[in-house]
Design a protein around this motif. Structure first.
Motif, short mmCIF file in Angstrom:
data_model
loop_
_atom_site.label_atom_id
_atom_site.label_comp_id
_atom_site.label_asym_id
_atom_site.label_seq_id
_atom_site.Cartn_x
_atom_site.Cartn_y
_atom_site.Cartn_z
N ASN A 253 0.78 -1.22 -0.02
CA ASN A 253 0.04 0.08 -0.05
C ASN A 253 0.86 1.29 -0.02
OD1 ASN A 253 -2.27 -1.84 0.14
ND2 ASN A 253 -3.16 -0.34 1.50
N GLY A 254 0.35 2.38 -0.47
CA GLY A 254 0.96 3.50 -0.53
C GLY A 254 0.31 4.36 0.41
N SER A 255 0.77 5.62 0.62
CA SER A 255 0.30 6.55 1.85
C SER A 255 -0.40 7.74 1.36
CB SER A 255 1.67 7.09 2.78
OG SER A 255 2.29 5.78 3.22
N GLY A 256 -1.59 7.98 2.07
CA GLY A 256 -2.24 9.09 1.55
C GLY A 256 -2.57 10.01 2.69
N ALA A 257 -3.21 11.22 2.18
CA ALA A 257 -3.85 11.84 3.36
C ALA A 257 -5.25 12.14 3.32
CB ALA A 257 -2.96 13.39 3.45
N HIS A 258 -6.02 11.21 3.39
CA HIS A 258 -7.46 11.49 3.00
C HIS A 258 -8.00 12.26 3.80
CE1 HIS A 258 -7.13 6.82 2.51
NE2 HIS A 258 -6.52 7.34 1.75
N GLU A 276 -24.16 15.47 -2.19
CA GLU A 276 -23.80 15.05 -3.75
C GLU A 276 -23.74 16.16 -4.63
OE1 GLU A 276 -27.88 13.38 -3.79
OE2 GLU A 276 -27.47 11.25 -2.99
N LYS A 277 -24.01 17.34 -4.23
CA LYS A 277 -23.94 18.63 -5.35
C LYS A 277 -22.29 18.92 -5.19
CE LYS A 277 -28.34 21.15 -4.13
NZ LYS A 277 -28.56 22.48 -3.62
N ALA A 278 -21.81 18.70 -4.15
CA ALA A 278 -20.41 18.96 -3.87
C ALA A 278 -19.65 17.98 -4.75
CB ALA A 278 -19.96 18.90 -2.47
N ILE A 279 -19.96 16.72 -4.72
CA ILE A 279 -19.47 15.62 -5.28
C ILE A 279 -19.52 15.95 -6.81
CG2 ILE A 279 -19.57 13.21 -5.97
CD1 ILE A 279 -20.15 12.55 -3.24
N ASP A 280 -20.59 16.32 -7.29
CA ASP A 280 -20.96 16.92 -8.68
C ASP A 280 -20.06 17.80 -9.16
OD1 ASP A 280 -22.48 16.69 -11.36
OD2 ASP A 280 -22.91 18.87 -10.73
N LYS A 281 -19.71 18.69 -8.26
CA LYS A 281 -18.61 19.71 -8.69
C LYS A 281 -17.13 19.37 -8.70
CE LYS A 281 -21.49 23.68 -6.17
NZ LYS A 281 -21.36 24.40 -5.10
N HIS A 315 -6.29 9.02 -13.23
CA HIS A 315 -7.07 9.44 -14.54
C HIS A 315 -8.72 9.70 -14.66
CE1 HIS A 315 -2.96 8.79 -16.01
NE2 HIS A 315 -3.06 7.69 -15.68
N ASP A 316 -9.30 8.89 -13.69
CA ASP A 316 -10.62 8.95 -13.67
C ASP A 316 -11.37 9.39 -12.30
OD1 ASP A 316 -10.81 7.71 -16.28
OD2 ASP A 316 -9.87 6.08 -15.20
N PHE A 317 -12.48 10.11 -12.41
CA PHE A 317 -12.91 10.60 -11.21
C PHE A 317 -14.19 9.16 -11.01
CE2 PHE A 317 -16.22 12.26 -8.73
CZ PHE A 317 -15.89 13.11 -7.71
N SER A 318 -14.47 9.13 -9.38
CA SER A 318 -15.52 8.07 -9.07
C SER A 318 -15.78 8.53 -7.69
CB SER A 318 -14.78 6.70 -9.22
OG SER A 318 -13.70 6.66 -8.45
N ALA A 319 -16.93 8.11 -7.46
CA ALA A 319 -17.62 8.16 -5.98
C ALA A 319 -18.40 7.03 -5.61
CB ALA A 319 -18.25 9.44 -5.94
N ARG A 324 -13.67 2.05 -0.94
CA ARG A 324 -12.26 2.66 -0.94
C ARG A 324 -11.21 2.66 -1.80
NH1 ARG A 324 -13.63 1.72 4.55
NH2 ARG A 324 -12.56 3.12 6.15
N GLY A 325 -12.02 2.25 -3.01
CA GLY A 325 -11.27 2.32 -4.35
C GLY A 325 -11.87 3.45 -4.98
N ALA A 326 -12.69 4.54 -4.62
CA ALA A 326 -13.16 5.52 -5.30
C ALA A 326 -12.46 6.98 -5.00
CB ALA A 326 -14.67 5.65 -4.86
N SER A 327 -12.47 7.78 -5.84
CA SER A 327 -12.16 8.94 -5.61
C SER A 327 -12.68 9.74 -4.34
CB SER A 327 -12.10 10.07 -6.81
OG SER A 327 -11.62 9.56 -8.06
N ILE A 328 -13.82 9.72 -4.33
CA ILE A 328 -14.77 10.23 -2.96
C ILE A 328 -15.43 9.22 -2.31
CG2 ILE A 328 -16.61 11.77 -2.42
CD1 ILE A 328 -13.90 13.25 -3.48
N ARG A 329 -15.15 8.77 -1.11
CA ARG A 329 -16.07 7.99 -0.62
C ARG A 329 -17.07 8.69 0.41
NH1 ARG A 329 -15.82 5.00 4.67
NH2 ARG A 329 -14.29 6.32 5.27
N ILE A 330 -18.21 8.05 0.26
CA ILE A 330 -19.33 8.64 1.21
C ILE A 330 -19.49 7.44 2.34
CG2 ILE A 330 -21.90 9.01 1.72
CD1 ILE A 330 -21.86 9.93 -1.26
N PRO A 331 -18.92 7.69 3.74
CA PRO A 331 -18.83 6.84 4.62
C PRO A 331 -20.27 5.97 4.97
CG PRO A 331 -17.70 8.81 5.53
CD PRO A 331 -18.52 9.07 4.21
#
Length: 368
Positions: A253-258, A276-281, A315-319, A324-331
């Motif tokens: 695993n790499g290291s992030g700063a979620h 959801e509005k913020a995720i769309d932006k 290269h791709d945006f996802s939610a 945990r494999g998405a750009s944006i996670r909703i807990p």
């Protein structure tokens, strides 16, 4: 040969220092450590001075200078860089008095922010967004190394067993250098940092601490000082801290700063609509955020955001919910409560938190 044999710091007798740190300071004297971000945008520098009074607020601390030609921030013929105090913390290393850590912004000779001063722009954005009460919480991952650059505790001529037993692990064969982590945790709380917790991470010798939640600038300020404290404590043990987002190539695993982010509207009933509005932006500004989320404009994250090892593709945006494999996670709890926050999993471990918070405010709140 022990890994400590390569560390001059680890060989020093720390009990001798304590003898001198117990000496009382003269009446009215304060030792102040000024801390700043250097020209790399990811390393901290520090130097000390004695004050003969205890200022009441950061603005009351003296403006100071340093040699920017030695920190990748200026040329020798015009080397002075200004230090403007912006936040103050109790010093966990010099506890016998009113000693402080002073976080500073850096300014050029013409009083314009240095290139590595990302706080100024973030503060301007936070001020414009103050009515929305933006909160941030950052999960800082990092790896501990020996002086030869090998993850701490790894076999000298081999590798530990595959990932699996190390995350939140307990036991001498699963976690290494817990002393550093525990010392850092307590020192940060003493200093006044909003450190929420800590845990062992997926790769052995990899750890995480969480800062926040804090409103406006507090989380980013706290994170920089927490990084300084971590480096200082590890220094005493002869251990090196790296925030490199992919310290070990291969199946590790790499290291992030979620970054966990919310506004007042997101935290209220039916705030999921605002999330959801913020995720769309965010989906429309993916490249801009990738460029803001590591000091090299995305080049460091390119090694980490591969779509493997709990990451999305750079290269791709996802939610997605609990993904945990998405750009944006909703807990999961946020989806169930229909309010709360979103987690941006793209920032790299060596990110400048000011750049991260600045980008989120400007995209999600200011609609820039």
């Amino acid at each position: 040969m022990s890994v400590l044999d390569n560390s001059p710091n680890a060989k020093l007798d720390k009990t001798l220092l304590d003898k001198y740190l117990r000496l009382p300071l003269p009446e009215g004297k304060v030792q102040a450590t000024y801390i700043w971000v250097d020209g790399t945008g990811e390393n901290v520098r520090a130097k000390d001075r004695t004050l003969d009074f205890l200022p009441k607020a950061p603005k009351d601390y003296p403006i100071w200078t340093y040699d920017g030609s030695s920190t990748y921030q200026s040329e020798g013929r015009n080397s002075d860089i200004y230090l403007y105090p912006v936040a103050v913390y109790k010093d966990p290393f010099k506890t016998g008095g009113n000693n402080v850590l002073v976080l500073c912004e850096t300014y050029n000779y013409n009083k314009e922010p240095t290139e590595s001063n990302k706080r100024r722009a973030c503060a301007e954005a936070a001020e414009r967004a103050v009515d929305t009460k933006p909160w941030f919480g950052i999960e800082q991952e990092y790896t501990l190394l020996d002086m030869d650059g090998r993850p701490w505790g790894w076999p000298t001529n081999g590798f530990p067993g595959p990932q699996g037993p190390y995350y939140c692990g307990v036991g001498a064969d699963k976690v290494f250098a817990r002393e550093v982590v525990e010392a850092h945790y307590r020192a940060c709380l003493y200093a006044g940092i909003d450190l929420a917790g800590t845990n062992a991470e997926v790769m052995p010798a990899q750890w995480e601490f969480q800062v926040g939640p804090g409103e406006g600038m507090k989380c980013a300020d706290d994170l920089w000082v927490a990084r300084y404290i971590l480096h200082r404590i590890a220094e005493e043990y002869g251990i090196v801290v790296t925030f490199d987002p992919k310290p070990m190539a291969g199946n590790w695993n790499g290291s992030g700063a979620h970054c966990n982010f919310s506004t007042k509207a997101m935290r209220e009933d039916n705030g999921i609509i605002e999330i959801e509005k913020a995720i769309d932006k965010l989906s429309k500004q993916h490249l801009r955020h990738i460029q803001a989320y590591d000091p090299k404009g995305g080049k460091d994250n390119l090694r980490r955001l591969t779509g493997l090892h709990e990451t999305s593709s750079i290269h791709d945006f996802s939610a997605g919910v609990a993904n945990r494999g998405a750009s944006i996670r909703i807990p999961r709890g946020v989806a169930e409560d229909k309010k709360g926050y979103l987690e941006d999993r793209r920032p790299s471990s060596n990110c400048d938190p000011y750049s991260v918070c600045n980008a989120l405010i400007r995209t999600c709140i200011l609609d820039e």
